[in-house]
Design a protein around this motif. Structure first.
Motif, PDB file in Angstrom:
ATOM      1  N   PHE A 113      -0.536   1.329   5.542  1.00  0.00           N
ATOM      2  CA  PHE A 113       0.951   2.212   5.159  1.00  0.00           C
ATOM      3  C   PHE A 113       0.799   2.194   3.566  1.00  0.00           C
ATOM      4  CE2 PHE A 113       5.405   2.580   3.563  1.00  0.00           C
ATOM      5  CZ  PHE A 113       5.492   3.640   4.060  1.00  0.00           C
ATOM      6  N   ARG A 114       0.157   1.214   2.892  1.00  0.00           N
ATOM      7  CA  ARG A 114       0.162   1.141   1.453  1.00  0.00           C
ATOM      8  C   ARG A 114      -0.966   1.940   0.969  1.00  0.00           C
ATOM      9  NH1 ARG A 114       0.199  -5.592   0.160  1.00  0.00           N
ATOM     10  NH2 ARG A 114       2.248  -5.846   1.034  1.00  0.00           N
ATOM     11  N   ARG A 115      -2.300   2.173   1.542  1.00  0.00           N
ATOM     12  CA  ARG A 115      -3.047   3.207   1.256  1.00  0.00           C
ATOM     13  C   ARG A 115      -2.653   4.616   1.418  1.00  0.00           C
ATOM     14  NH1 ARG A 115      -6.194  -0.457   4.131  1.00  0.00           N
ATOM     15  NH2 ARG A 115      -6.100   0.682   6.130  1.00  0.00           N
ATOM     16  N   HIS A 116      -1.606   4.642   2.498  1.00  0.00           N
ATOM     17  CA  HIS A 116      -1.314   6.101   2.736  1.00  0.00           C
ATOM     18  C   HIS A 116      -0.263   6.451   1.482  1.00  0.00           C
ATOM     19  CE1 HIS A 116       0.493   9.588   4.553  1.00  0.00           C
ATOM     20  NE2 HIS A 116       1.833   9.013   4.358  1.00  0.00           N
ATOM     21  N   ILE A 117       0.560   5.640   1.251  1.00  0.00           N
ATOM     22  CA  ILE A 117       1.603   5.880   0.065  1.00  0.00           C
ATOM     23  C   ILE A 117       0.714   5.808  -1.368  1.00  0.00           C
ATOM     24  CG2 ILE A 117       3.395   4.881  -1.405  1.00  0.00           C
ATOM     25  CD1 ILE A 117       4.180   5.956   1.525  1.00  0.00           C
ATOM     26  N   GLU A 119      -2.112   7.148  -1.830  1.00  0.00           N
ATOM     27  CA  GLU A 119      -2.887   8.380  -1.537  1.00  0.00           C
ATOM     28  C   GLU A 119      -1.769   9.493  -1.825  1.00  0.00           C
ATOM     29  OE1 GLU A 119      -4.735   8.743   1.978  1.00  0.00           O
ATOM     30  OE2 GLU A 119      -6.270   7.004   1.622  1.00  0.00           O
ATOM     31  N   VAL A 120      -0.591   9.400  -1.333  1.00  0.00           N
ATOM     32  CA  VAL A 120       0.404  10.409  -1.693  1.00  0.00           C
ATOM     33  C   VAL A 120       0.971  10.557  -3.052  1.00  0.00           C
ATOM     34  CG1 VAL A 120       2.816  11.037  -1.000  1.00  0.00           C
ATOM     35  CG2 VAL A 120       1.053  10.492   0.763  1.00  0.00           C
ATOM     36  N   VAL A 121       0.893   9.374  -3.544  1.00  0.00           N
ATOM     37  CA  VAL A 121       1.305   9.283  -5.002  1.00  0.00           C
ATOM     38  C   VAL A 121       0.228   9.848  -5.703  1.00  0.00           C
ATOM     39  CG1 VAL A 121       1.966   7.692  -6.969  1.00  0.00           C
ATOM     40  CG2 VAL A 121       2.868   7.358  -4.569  1.00  0.00           C
ATOM     41  N   ILE A 122      -1.020   9.492  -5.629  1.00  0.00           N
ATOM     42  CA  ILE A 122      -2.058  10.011  -6.322  1.00  0.00           C
ATOM     43  C   ILE A 122      -2.297  11.647  -6.534  1.00  0.00           C
ATOM     44  CG2 ILE A 122      -4.442  10.001  -6.661  1.00  0.00           C
ATOM     45  CD1 ILE A 122      -4.635   7.220  -5.783  1.00  0.00           C
ATOM     46  N   ALA A 123      -2.007  12.010  -5.005  1.00  0.00           N
ATOM     47  CA  ALA A 123      -2.023  13.644  -4.837  1.00  0.00           C
ATOM     48  C   ALA A 123      -0.957  14.259  -5.459  1.00  0.00           C
ATOM     49  CB  ALA A 123      -1.838  13.868  -3.172  1.00  0.00           C
ATOM     50  N   ALA A 124       0.273  13.724  -5.799  1.00  0.00           N
ATOM     51  CA  ALA A 124       1.366  14.117  -6.470  1.00  0.00           C
ATOM     52  C   ALA A 124       1.006  14.215  -7.917  1.00  0.00           C
ATOM     53  CB  ALA A 124       2.576  13.477  -5.925  1.00  0.00           C
TER      54      ALA A 124
END
Length: 124
Positions: A113-117, A119-124
């Motif tokens: 979940f931490r990795r997913h979050i 990645e989402v922050v970096i993509a934004a």
């Protein structure tokens, strides 16, 4: 009277005529779209002042501020149900349930979940 105020008066009349929760939910959406924040604030102030006592005012305020309560059991799609619940939940509720759900995950899932979050922050 302004034409937009006449339209809202008719919407209010239809809502009072129907008088059910669906009608009031619809009124809320129309008022949010067609009335200014000042107009909605004035309407809310007047409506609360028209109640009989402070207990009634408190009950209305509590119903508005305590949005969603506990999430319901999921039906077909847990993510769709969670998103639906979150759309009604207060920030305090969302934070509490998010933290509790995260803490209940096994360590491996927490790391995923931490990795997913991240990645989402970096993509934004």
């Amino acid at each position: 009277m302004k034409p937009e105020h006449k339209r809202m008066s008719r919407v209010m009349g239809y809502t009072l005529t129907l008088g059910d929760t669906d009608a009031w939910a619809g009124f809320t959406k129309v008022a949010a779209a067609r009335m200014t924040i000042e107009e909605r604030t004035g309407l809310a102030w007047a409506a609360l002042r028209a109640l009989e006592d402070t207990e009634q005012v408190e009950m209305v305020a509590e119903a508005i501020l305590n949005h969603a309560g506990s999430p319901l059991p999921t039906f077909l799609s847990p993510m769709d149900d969670a998103r639906w619940w979150a759309s009604f939940a207060s920030l305090k509720e969302r934070k509490a349930f998010a933290r509790a759900a995260y803490e209940a995950l096994p360590l491996k899932e927490q790391m995923a979940f931490r990795r997913h979050i991240s990645e989402v922050v970096i993509a934004a």
